[in-house]
Write a protein that holds these residues in place. Sequence first.
Motif, short mmCIF file in Angstrom:
data_model
loop_
_atom_site.label_atom_id
_atom_site.label_comp_id
_atom_site.label_asym_id
_atom_site.label_seq_id
_atom_site.Cartn_x
_atom_site.Cartn_y
_atom_site.Cartn_z
N LEU A 254 0.82 -1.21 0.00
CA LEU A 254 0.00 0.00 0.00
C LEU A 254 0.86 1.26 0.00
O LEU A 254 0.66 2.17 -0.81
CB LEU A 254 -0.93 -0.01 1.22
N VAL A 255 1.81 1.32 0.92
CA VAL A 255 2.64 2.52 1.04
C VAL A 255 3.50 2.71 -0.21
O VAL A 255 3.62 3.84 -0.73
CB VAL A 255 3.52 2.43 2.30
N PHE A 256 4.10 1.63 -0.70
CA PHE A 256 4.97 1.74 -1.86
C PHE A 256 4.21 2.22 -3.08
O PHE A 256 4.64 3.14 -3.79
CB PHE A 256 5.62 0.39 -2.14
N VAL A 257 3.06 1.60 -3.35
CA VAL A 257 2.28 1.96 -4.54
C VAL A 257 1.75 3.38 -4.43
O VAL A 257 1.77 4.14 -5.41
CB VAL A 257 1.13 0.95 -4.73
N LEU A 258 1.27 3.77 -3.27
CA LEU A 258 0.75 5.13 -3.10
C LEU A 258 1.87 6.17 -3.26
O LEU A 258 1.64 7.26 -3.80
CB LEU A 258 0.09 5.27 -1.73
N THR A 259 3.06 5.84 -2.80
CA THR A 259 4.18 6.77 -2.95
C THR A 259 4.53 6.98 -4.42
O THR A 259 4.90 8.09 -4.82
CB THR A 259 5.41 6.26 -2.19
N LEU A 260 4.42 5.93 -5.22
CA LEU A 260 4.75 6.05 -6.64
C LEU A 260 3.89 7.10 -7.33
O LEU A 260 4.34 7.74 -8.29
CB LEU A 260 4.56 4.70 -7.33
N GLY A 261 2.67 7.29 -6.87
CA GLY A 261 1.77 8.24 -7.53
C GLY A 261 1.66 9.57 -6.82
O GLY A 261 0.80 10.38 -7.21
N PHE A 262 2.50 9.85 -5.83
CA PHE A 262 2.38 11.11 -5.09
C PHE A 262 2.76 12.29 -5.98
O PHE A 262 3.72 12.23 -6.74
CB PHE A 262 3.28 11.07 -3.85
N TYR A 263 1.99 13.38 -5.84
CA TYR A 263 2.24 14.58 -6.65
C TYR A 263 2.36 15.84 -5.81
O TYR A 263 3.34 16.59 -5.92
CB TYR A 263 1.13 14.75 -7.68
N ILE A 264 1.37 16.11 -4.95
CA ILE A 264 1.33 17.38 -4.23
C ILE A 264 2.53 17.51 -3.30
O ILE A 264 3.18 18.56 -3.26
CB ILE A 264 0.02 17.49 -3.43
N THR A 265 2.84 16.46 -2.55
CA THR A 265 3.91 16.55 -1.55
C THR A 265 5.28 16.82 -2.18
O THR A 265 5.97 17.74 -1.76
CB THR A 265 3.94 15.27 -0.70
N PRO A 266 5.72 16.05 -3.19
CA PRO A 266 7.01 16.38 -3.80
C PRO A 266 7.02 17.72 -4.52
O PRO A 266 8.04 18.39 -4.60
CB PRO A 266 7.27 15.22 -4.76
N GLU A 267 5.85 18.12 -5.03
CA GLU A 267 5.78 19.41 -5.72
C GLU A 267 6.00 20.56 -4.74
O GLU A 267 6.72 21.53 -5.06
CB GLU A 267 4.40 19.55 -6.38
N LEU A 268 5.42 20.47 -3.56
CA LEU A 268 5.53 21.55 -2.59
C LEU A 268 6.84 21.50 -1.80
O LEU A 268 7.51 22.52 -1.62
CB LEU A 268 4.35 21.50 -1.60
N LEU A 269 7.20 20.32 -1.33
CA LEU A 269 8.37 20.19 -0.45
C LEU A 269 9.65 19.86 -1.19
O LEU A 269 10.73 19.99 -0.63
CB LEU A 269 8.10 19.12 0.61
N GLY A 270 9.52 19.43 -2.44
CA GLY A 270 10.73 19.11 -3.21
C GLY A 270 11.40 20.32 -3.81
O GLY A 270 12.60 20.29 -4.12
N GLY A 271 10.65 21.40 -3.99
CA GLY A 271 11.24 22.62 -4.52
C GLY A 271 11.83 22.48 -5.91
O GLY A 271 12.77 23.18 -6.25
N GLY A 272 11.28 21.57 -6.71
CA GLY A 272 11.81 21.37 -8.06
C GLY A 272 13.01 20.45 -8.12
O GLY A 272 13.45 20.07 -9.21
N ARG A 273 13.55 20.07 -6.96
CA ARG A 273 14.72 19.17 -6.93
C ARG A 273 14.31 17.71 -6.79
O ARG A 273 15.12 16.83 -7.05
CB ARG A 273 15.64 19.56 -5.78
N THR A 274 13.11 17.47 -6.35
CA THR A 274 12.59 16.11 -6.23
C THR A 274 11.57 15.89 -7.33
O THR A 274 10.45 16.38 -7.25
CB THR A 274 11.94 15.89 -4.85
N TYR A 275 11.98 15.18 -8.36
CA TYR A 275 11.17 15.03 -9.57
C TYR A 275 10.67 13.60 -9.64
O TYR A 275 11.46 12.67 -9.83
CB TYR A 275 12.02 15.37 -10.79
N MET A 276 9.35 13.42 -9.49
CA MET A 276 8.76 12.09 -9.49
C MET A 276 7.93 11.87 -10.74
O MET A 276 7.67 12.80 -11.50
CB MET A 276 7.94 11.90 -8.21
N VAL A 277 7.49 10.63 -10.92
CA VAL A 277 6.81 10.24 -12.15
C VAL A 277 5.53 11.06 -12.35
O VAL A 277 5.23 11.49 -13.47
CB VAL A 277 6.48 8.73 -12.12
N SER A 278 4.78 11.27 -11.29
CA SER A 278 3.54 12.04 -11.41
C SER A 278 3.80 13.45 -11.93
O SER A 278 3.02 14.00 -12.70
CB SER A 278 2.83 12.11 -10.06
N MET A 279 4.92 14.04 -11.52
CA MET A 279 5.28 15.37 -11.99
C MET A 279 5.69 15.34 -13.45
O MET A 279 5.42 16.28 -14.21
CB MET A 279 6.40 15.93 -11.11
#
Length: 271
Positions: free
Chosen positions: A200-225
């Motif tokens: 559950l946690v792993f799969v949900l993390t793969l699709g996270f968008y809002i959290t890395p967008e806000l707290l990543g500051g453009g340096r944390t680039y995930m698949v959803s982004m």
Amino acid sequence: MLMLIAPALIVVTLLLVIPLLWLAWQSFWQDGSPTLMHYHRFLTDPIYWMTFYQTFRIAFIVTAAAILLGYPVAYVAAGASPRWSVVILSFVLLPFWTSVLVRAYAWLILLQRTGIVNSALRDAGIIENPLPLINNELGTIIATVHILLPFMVLPLYATMKKIPPELPMAGSSLGGSPLHVFLRVFLPLSLPGVIAGMVLVFVLTLGFYITPELLGGGRTYMVSMLVSRNIQEYSEWGAASSISVVLMLCVGLIFKLASMLIPFERIMGTR
């Protein structure tokens, strides 16, 4: 029987099956003609590989942190009296009462250079200069673990409550130390909950968008982004669809591997 499940089948077909088929169809089209260009780009463009690598690495770290934090909480809640179990689970479920966006902004305020965390550490004399806790992977991981921790605790708690208390007692009566009884009796019996929480946690993390967008500051680039950028900036629906299809295949493989370790029925708690 078919008439009873027909409404559910219609809803699933309209809201899940048809959109997924449309997504897969879009990934093979470009400017009105069939093409494999989007998948070729996925295989040859290093940005795609780096984004998937970073996303899966963050998912692994978040899942490991969720296990380390969630297992003791679930263990204590399962062994506590009913009143204390309700209190513990209430604190676990408390974040669900607010949206993910609000929680992400809350962590943004807490972890910023002048936030509560840095201020407390500086006032305690532990640090002199503020720690970089946001606009990087660390802030993304901290907030993601907090948001997804209930998805680890609840399956663990449900599995642990099904373990007969007589079994650990029998192990102790046979001369096993508390640690030995936990490792040889309790831990193996709780593995279905561990794997269910991990998935559950792993799969949900793969699709996270809002959290890395806000707290990543453009340096944390995930698949959803990456999917969002292809649509918003380039209007590349085919490219975005191909990324989504690959991610869905990865999720399907994860479920397959999990079911090979422990039968899917035990993971879902149906037997």
